[in-house]
Design a protein around this motif. Structure first.
Motif, PDB file in Angstrom:
ATOM      1  N   ILE A   6     -20.761 -22.323 -24.116  1.00 13.55           N
ATOM      2  CA  ILE A   6     -21.202 -21.152 -24.859  1.00 13.55           C
ATOM      3  C   ILE A   6     -19.929 -20.406 -25.198  1.00 13.55           C
ATOM      4  O   ILE A   6     -19.176 -20.009 -24.304  1.00 13.55           O
ATOM      5  CB  ILE A   6     -22.158 -20.264 -24.051  1.00 13.55           C
ATOM      6  CG1 ILE A   6     -23.483 -20.982 -23.831  1.00 13.55           C
ATOM      7  CG2 ILE A   6     -22.382 -18.926 -24.765  1.00 13.55           C
ATOM      8  CD1 ILE A   6     -24.490 -20.189 -23.026  1.00 13.55           C
ATOM      9  N   CYS A   7     -19.667 -20.259 -26.490  1.00 16.58           N
ATOM     10  CA  CYS A   7     -18.461 -19.580 -26.960  1.00 16.58           C
ATOM     11  C   CYS A   7     -18.883 -18.374 -27.789  1.00 16.58           C
ATOM     12  O   CYS A   7     -19.680 -18.516 -28.717  1.00 16.58           O
ATOM     13  CB  CYS A   7     -17.618 -20.509 -27.821  1.00 16.58           C
ATOM     14  SG  CYS A   7     -17.137 -22.030 -26.985  1.00 16.58           S
ATOM     15  N   CYS A   8     -18.393 -17.202 -27.430  1.00 11.89           N
ATOM     16  CA  CYS A   8     -18.760 -15.996 -28.164  1.00 11.89           C
ATOM     17  C   CYS A   8     -17.706 -14.919 -27.947  1.00 11.89           C
ATOM     18  O   CYS A   8     -16.883 -15.017 -27.040  1.00 11.89           O
ATOM     19  CB  CYS A   8     -20.131 -15.481 -27.723  1.00 11.89           C
ATOM     20  SG  CYS A   8     -20.224 -14.997 -25.994  1.00 11.89           S
ATOM     21  N   SER A   9     -17.756 -13.905 -28.782  1.00 10.05           N
ATOM     22  CA  SER A   9     -16.889 -12.752 -28.562  1.00 10.05           C
ATOM     23  C   SER A   9     -17.461 -11.971 -27.381  1.00 10.05           C
ATOM     24  O   SER A   9     -18.656 -12.024 -27.109  1.00 10.05           O
ATOM     25  CB  SER A   9     -16.829 -11.880 -29.807  1.00 10.05           C
ATOM     26  OG  SER A   9     -18.120 -11.403 -30.142  1.00 10.05           O
ATOM     27  N   SER A  10     -16.609 -11.251 -26.679  1.00 10.72           N
ATOM     28  CA  SER A  10     -17.069 -10.513 -25.503  1.00 10.72           C
ATOM     29  C   SER A  10     -17.826  -9.247 -25.871  1.00 10.72           C
ATOM     30  O   SER A  10     -18.579  -8.713 -25.062  1.00 10.72           O
ATOM     31  CB  SER A  10     -15.873 -10.141 -24.623  1.00 10.72           C
ATOM     32  OG  SER A  10     -15.022  -9.249 -25.316  1.00 10.72           O
ATOM     33  N   SER A  11     -17.632  -8.771 -27.103  1.00 12.21           N
ATOM     34  CA  SER A  11     -18.281  -7.528 -27.527  1.00 12.21           C
ATOM     35  C   SER A  11     -18.596  -7.594 -29.015  1.00 12.21           C
ATOM     36  O   SER A  11     -18.144  -8.493 -29.724  1.00 12.21           O
ATOM     37  CB  SER A  11     -17.373  -6.327 -27.226  1.00 12.21           C
ATOM     38  OG  SER A  11     -16.141  -6.474 -27.908  1.00 12.21           O
ATOM     39  N   PHE A  12     -19.364  -6.621 -29.481  1.00 13.37           N
ATOM     40  CA  PHE A  12     -19.701  -6.529 -30.902  1.00 13.37           C
ATOM     41  C   PHE A  12     -19.925  -5.063 -31.253  1.00 13.37           C
ATOM     42  O   PHE A  12     -20.198  -4.235 -30.384  1.00 13.37           O
ATOM     43  CB  PHE A  12     -20.942  -7.364 -31.234  1.00 13.37           C
ATOM     44  CG  PHE A  12     -22.218  -6.840 -30.616  1.00 13.37           C
ATOM     45  CD1 PHE A  12     -23.083  -6.040 -31.339  1.00 13.37           C
ATOM     46  CD2 PHE A  12     -22.544  -7.145 -29.301  1.00 13.37           C
ATOM     47  CE1 PHE A  12     -24.252  -5.555 -30.768  1.00 13.37           C
ATOM     48  CE2 PHE A  12     -23.711  -6.671 -28.718  1.00 13.37           C
ATOM     49  CZ  PHE A  12     -24.574  -5.877 -29.454  1.00 13.37           C
ATOM     50  N   ARG A  23     -21.415  -8.242 -25.035  1.00  9.99           N
ATOM     51  CA  ARG A  23     -22.289  -9.424 -25.094  1.00  9.99           C
ATOM     52  C   ARG A  23     -22.575  -9.946 -23.682  1.00  9.99           C
ATOM     53  O   ARG A  23     -23.550 -10.651 -23.479  1.00  9.99           O
ATOM     54  CB  ARG A  23     -21.633 -10.533 -25.911  1.00  9.99           C
ATOM     55  CG  ARG A  23     -21.561 -10.242 -27.382  1.00  9.99           C
ATOM     56  CD  ARG A  23     -21.310 -11.509 -28.173  1.00  9.99           C
ATOM     57  NE  ARG A  23     -20.961 -11.205 -29.540  1.00  9.99           N
ATOM     58  CZ  ARG A  23     -21.836 -10.949 -30.502  1.00  9.99           C
ATOM     59  NH1 ARG A  23     -23.119 -10.950 -30.236  1.00  9.99           N
ATOM     60  NH2 ARG A  23     -21.428 -10.684 -31.722  1.00  9.99           N
ATOM     61  N   ILE A  44     -18.337 -21.111 -20.194  1.00 10.66           N
ATOM     62  CA  ILE A  44     -18.535 -19.944 -21.049  1.00 10.66           C
ATOM     63  C   ILE A  44     -17.138 -19.490 -21.455  1.00 10.66           C
ATOM     64  O   ILE A  44     -16.236 -19.399 -20.619  1.00 10.66           O
ATOM     65  CB  ILE A  44     -19.288 -18.824 -20.323  1.00 10.66           C
ATOM     66  CG1 ILE A  44     -20.672 -19.322 -19.922  1.00 10.66           C
ATOM     67  CG2 ILE A  44     -19.387 -17.582 -21.212  1.00 10.66           C
ATOM     68  CD1 ILE A  44     -21.517 -18.320 -19.191  1.00 10.66           C
ATOM     69  N   THR A  46     -14.830 -16.655 -23.892  1.00 11.06           N
ATOM     70  CA  THR A  46     -14.645 -15.489 -24.763  1.00 11.06           C
ATOM     71  C   THR A  46     -13.153 -15.373 -25.051  1.00 11.06           C
ATOM     72  O   THR A  46     -12.361 -16.177 -24.563  1.00 11.06           O
ATOM     73  CB  THR A  46     -15.142 -14.162 -24.123  1.00 11.06           C
ATOM     74  OG1 THR A  46     -14.242 -13.771 -23.087  1.00 11.06           O
ATOM     75  CG2 THR A  46     -16.556 -14.272 -23.591  1.00 11.06           C
ATOM     76  N   GLU A  47     -12.770 -14.343 -25.774  1.00  9.79           N
ATOM     77  CA  GLU A  47     -11.350 -14.138 -26.064  1.00  9.79           C
ATOM     78  C   GLU A  47     -10.553 -13.768 -24.816  1.00  9.79           C
ATOM     79  O   GLU A  47      -9.327 -13.762 -24.823  1.00  9.79           O
ATOM     80  CB  GLU A  47     -11.158 -13.076 -27.166  1.00  9.79           C
ATOM     81  CG  GLU A  47     -11.530 -11.670 -26.788  1.00  9.79           C
ATOM     82  CD  GLU A  47     -12.996 -11.324 -27.019  1.00  9.79           C
ATOM     83  OE1 GLU A  47     -13.278 -10.129 -27.189  1.00  9.79           O
ATOM     84  OE2 GLU A  47     -13.860 -12.227 -27.009  1.00  9.79           O
TER      85      GLU A  47
END
Length: 93
Positions: A6-12, A23, A44, A46-47
């Motif tokens: 699961i790859c995503c930005s830590s915030s939005f 996130r 998992i 994130t940046e």
């Protein structure tokens, strides 16, 4: 023999409120759909890094996920993990 990620930005940025939101959350919102169960998930990302969740205990998962969160939200996530009794005194702050 593959691995799941699961790859995503830590915030939005919340478009309605204009606020930065995490996130990485302590729990899922009621009614959320889970497509990668904890027994099938490996990594998992994130940046702020990557964390291999496979085979980790609940408190180890909490610590690893908090380490991937945006620094602004880490203390709040630690407080929530303490309320849920999944944060140990041996965990890093």
């Amino acid at each position: 023999g593959g691995k799941s990620f699961i790859c995503c930005s830590s915030s939005f940025m919340d478009k309605k409120s204009g606020q930065l939101k995490s996130r990485i959350r302590p729990t899922l919102v009621e009614g959320s759909v889970v497509t990668a169960t904890r027994t099938n998930l490996h990594w998992i990302v994130t940046e702020y890094g990557k964390f291999n969740v496979k085979g980790k205990s609940t408190w180890e998962r909490a610590e690893g996920l908090i380490g991937l969160a945006h620094p602004q939200f880490r203390e709040e996530l630690i407080a929530e993990a303490e309320k849920m009794r999944i944060w140990r005194r041996s965990n890093k702050r």
